[in-house]
Design an enzyme around this catalytic site. Sequence first.
Site: not given
Ligand code: GDP
Length: 333
Positions: A130, A132, A154
């Site tokens: 990833s 990440e 993660y």
């Molecule tokens: P990942 O964290 O890159 O694996 O993917 P996510 O889809 O979980 O998050 C992508 C981005 O969206 C990050 O910068 C989060 O902090 C932001 N984000 C903002 N609001 C939300 C929320 O309600 N849920 C999630 N999952 N991410 C959020």
Amino acid sequence: MPTALITGITGQDGSYLTELLISKGYTVHGIVRRSSITARGRLDQLFHQEDVYNKRLFLHYADLSDVTTIRRILLKSTPDELYHLAGQSHVGASFEIPETTCEFTAMGTLRLLEILRDLDKQPRFVHISSSEIFGRPDQSPQNETTPMRPVTPYGVAKAFATQMVTLYRESFGLFACNAICYNHESPRRGESFVTRKITRAAAAISMGLEKTLSLGSLDGRRDWGYAPEYVEAMWRMLQQPAADDFVVATGTAHSVKDFLAASFDAVGLDWEDFVTQDPRYMRPSEGTHLVGDPGRASKSLQWTAETRLPRLAEIMVQSDLDALLASRQRADS
Ligand code: GDP
């Protein structure tokens, strides 16, 4: 015809990969974690094909920590290719359950590599890593040689797993690759990831079923691609003459706001009228400037990401609209 084994077969990528491999004539074995809820909706289509389920598609129960069972499945199925997709994949949740995340994502990968090391017939192996792992990198875009600086549990677990894969390739001669995948989305993305949360809400709000959408930070930028294309890259890696690591990405970053705008545009609404912010969804820390350089994948695998924003958001919103309409029709009838 080749045989593949997939860990994490019931997830977004697992289901697309299974469809791809079945269409190429493979026999596919999948490892499923036993739980009280059967979460196999994404494979439904294949289950209902009489010539596929239990003929060319087989599921086996095992936990990634259950070494004996995993070894038995490998010995019985004798796969030519092993796709390692399983793990706790939610970055936000990894702050709440760091030990579980490391147990499955980091140690689960090491255990698989240890089993492979002892096998007489070693399958070609790809670990789905990833972006990440890069966390807060010095350089943007990142490529396969960018130093890892993870900033989430993660990311730390994935960095461990990724480095172990490289180590086993270099030290024990395994055909083992890392697919360093940037975010990849689709209608099958889990509803707690931001893209799917947004497209589902845009669809529901446009149908009058919901009124607001509550999110965390809107500042994050991500390199979002389309999942069915990413599983094609995973497959291509295992068809190469030699194992290597590959960044799988579009090469373009967008903000959460861009994704909001594209999704609400698709239903003719302005996102700013509906979105509220909630500290519950904020994270203690997060990666920045995560955008991938897919140059090596493009050159060696002849692979490029085709579907990008706003098209990606449109596909997902349309699918959520279709699903909500279908459930409304079921409720009415
Ligand atoms: P990942 O964290 O890159 O694996 O993917 P996510 O889809 O979980 O998050 C992508 C981005 O969206 C990050 O910068 C989060 O902090 C932001 N984000 C903002 N609001 C939300 C929320 O309600 N849920 C999630 N999952 N991410 C959020």
